[in-house]
Design a protein around this motif. Structure first.
Motif, short mmCIF file in Angstrom:
data_model
loop_
_atom_site.label_atom_id
_atom_site.label_comp_id
_atom_site.label_asym_id
_atom_site.label_seq_id
_atom_site.Cartn_x
_atom_site.Cartn_y
_atom_site.Cartn_z
N LEU A 282 -7.39 -3.62 8.05
CA LEU A 282 -6.52 -2.47 7.79
C LEU A 282 -5.06 -2.78 8.15
O LEU A 282 -4.15 -2.30 7.47
CB LEU A 282 -7.02 -1.26 8.57
N THR A 283 -4.85 -3.57 9.19
CA THR A 283 -3.49 -3.96 9.53
C THR A 283 -2.86 -4.77 8.41
O THR A 283 -1.69 -4.56 8.03
CB THR A 283 -3.48 -4.77 10.84
N GLU B 295 0.46 -3.88 5.92
CA GLU B 295 1.58 -4.81 5.67
C GLU B 295 1.74 -5.10 4.18
O GLU B 295 2.88 -5.19 3.68
CB GLU B 295 1.35 -6.11 6.44
N SER B 296 0.62 -5.21 3.47
CA SER B 296 0.73 -5.52 2.04
C SER B 296 1.30 -4.34 1.25
O SER B 296 2.09 -4.53 0.32
CB SER B 296 -0.65 -5.90 1.47
N ILE B 297 0.94 -3.12 1.63
CA ILE B 297 1.51 -1.95 0.95
C ILE B 297 2.99 -1.83 1.29
O ILE B 297 3.81 -1.54 0.41
CB ILE B 297 0.75 -0.67 1.36
N LYS B 298 3.34 -2.10 2.53
CA LYS B 298 4.76 -2.04 2.92
C LYS B 298 5.61 -3.02 2.11
O LYS B 298 6.72 -2.68 1.67
CB LYS B 298 4.91 -2.32 4.41
N SER B 299 5.10 -4.22 1.90
CA SER B 299 5.87 -5.25 1.20
C SER B 299 6.20 -4.85 -0.24
O SER B 299 7.13 -5.39 -0.84
CB SER B 299 5.12 -6.58 1.21
N ALA B 300 5.43 -3.89 -0.77
CA ALA B 300 5.64 -3.48 -2.17
C ALA B 300 6.51 -2.24 -2.30
O ALA B 300 6.75 -1.77 -3.41
CB ALA B 300 4.28 -3.23 -2.82
N ILE C 60 -9.60 10.93 6.87
CA ILE C 60 -8.53 10.53 5.95
C ILE C 60 -7.18 10.63 6.65
O ILE C 60 -6.33 9.74 6.51
CB ILE C 60 -8.59 11.39 4.68
N SER C 61 -6.99 11.67 7.43
CA SER C 61 -5.73 11.82 8.17
C SER C 61 -5.57 10.73 9.22
O SER C 61 -4.48 10.16 9.39
CB SER C 61 -5.67 13.20 8.82
N HIS C 62 -6.64 10.43 9.95
CA HIS C 62 -6.57 9.36 10.94
C HIS C 62 -6.24 8.02 10.29
O HIS C 62 -5.46 7.21 10.84
CB HIS C 62 -7.90 9.24 11.69
N LEU C 63 -6.82 7.76 9.14
CA LEU C 63 -6.54 6.51 8.44
C LEU C 63 -5.08 6.41 8.03
O LEU C 63 -4.41 5.39 8.25
CB LEU C 63 -7.43 6.40 7.20
N VAL C 64 -4.56 7.46 7.43
CA VAL C 64 -3.16 7.45 7.00
C VAL C 64 -2.24 7.29 8.21
O VAL C 64 -1.32 6.46 8.21
CB VAL C 64 -2.81 8.73 6.21
N VAL C 65 -2.49 8.05 9.26
CA VAL C 65 -1.66 7.98 10.46
C VAL C 65 -1.70 6.56 11.04
O VAL C 65 -0.66 6.00 11.41
CB VAL C 65 -2.12 9.02 11.50
N GLY C 66 -2.88 5.97 11.12
CA GLY C 66 -3.00 4.62 11.67
C GLY C 66 -2.27 3.58 10.85
O GLY C 66 -1.59 2.69 11.39
N LEU C 67 -2.37 3.67 9.52
CA LEU C 67 -1.69 2.72 8.64
C LEU C 67 -0.17 2.86 8.74
O LEU C 67 0.56 1.86 8.72
CB LEU C 67 -2.15 2.94 7.19
#
Length: 285
Positions: A128-129, A133-138, A184-191
């Motif tokens: 998940l980490t 990072e991959s979503i951020k790079s885009a 779903i909220s925990h996942l988004v917050v963590g990412l």
């Protein structure tokens, strides 16, 4: 002209026990907040067996109703009723706001330190980490990144009531690709936090219909969604893929679910045999 909604929310919850409980000490976080996009017109919390209640605002700004029950009881019920005026989403998600450099600045990191740290339910694994990072790079801006994360989690994790429990963490929900709004909220917050973006968990209620009939009472939901800081706080209902607006009622905020459970406490007596939850919402206007 902005068209507000007026909603009446009644939330009943409580515990049953395998025998008589001699005493219990409880906190309820079930009262909506007054804030720019919603106004609380009336709110009350009733307890059975009857108990004296007192109210305070916790560290995160959530209204808490605290009470002790010292009469012997085999069940505890709390009923919170509120009338709330809510506003549409409007421009709550417009504008890119802060840059990545802004979020990395020492004053920003210091200001939002507690909302940048992982918690037991939002901590990520290596997979998940790397995804964060991959979503951020885009994406060039934090706001674009946050929206992309919300859409990715919604696409990957199937909403399935009963698939998880209140103790489920983000990694478990991701691995099984199933969960509820809390997961779903925990996942988004963590990412979001994984790449240095302040994020928090919001608890509240959701009217299930965007075209709700006035006067009709429907089965509502205790709900949760993420918020993030991108120059200002922005909110998006990642479970339903919609902006937070007139269908949503905010109750509390924190780092994760553990900061804002609707009802928690300790008691002396036999085991807890179950917890019931019932939410009814009526659009009044």
């Amino acid at each position: 002209m902005v068209q507000s909604w007026r909603l009446r929310v009644q939330h009943k919850t409580g515990f049953t026990y395998a025998g008589k409980v001699s005493s219990s000490y409880n906190e309820a976080r079930m009262s909506p907040r007054n804030e720019p996009h919603q106004a609380v017109l009336d709110a009350r919390v009733e307890v059975w067996p009857p108990a004296r209640t007192y109210k305070y605002e916790d560290y995160w700004g959530t209204a808490v109703t605290a009470f002790d029950v010292h009469a012997a009881h085999e069940a505890l019920q709390v009923t919170a009723t509120a009338t709330v005026e809510t506003l549409p989403a409007g421009d709550r998600l417009t504008g890119d706001g802060a840059s990545w450099a802004d979020l990395a600045a020492p004053e920003s990191v210091d200001r939002w330190h507690e909302l940048l740290l992982p918690t037991p339910r939002t901590a990520l694994d290596e997979e998940l980490t790397e995804l964060a990072e991959s979503i951020k790079s885009a994406h060039a801006t934090p706001q674009a990144f946050a929206m992309a994360v919300s859409e990715r989690v919604r696409a990957e994790v199937e909403y399935q009531p009963g698939a998880t429990g209140v103790q489920t963490d983000a990694v478990h929900a991701w691995r099984q690709r199933k969960g509820v709004c809390q997961d779903i909220s925990h996942l988004v917050v963590g990412l979001l936090r994984a790449v240095g973006m302040p994020a928090r968990y919001v608890s509240g209620y959701l009217h299930p219909s965007s075209s709700a009939a006035v006067g009709e009472t429907v089965v509502g939901q205790s709900h949760a969604w993420p918020e993030w800081w991108a120059g200002r706080w922005m909110a998006f209902d990642a479970t339903n893929g919609i902006p937070v607006g007139e269908q949503h009622v905010v109750v509390g905020r924190g780092r994760e679910y553990g900061d804002v459970p609707p009802l928690k406490g300790v008691y002396s007596g036999p085991e807890n045999t179950g917890q019931g939850v019932e939410v009814a919402i009526t659009r009044l206007r």
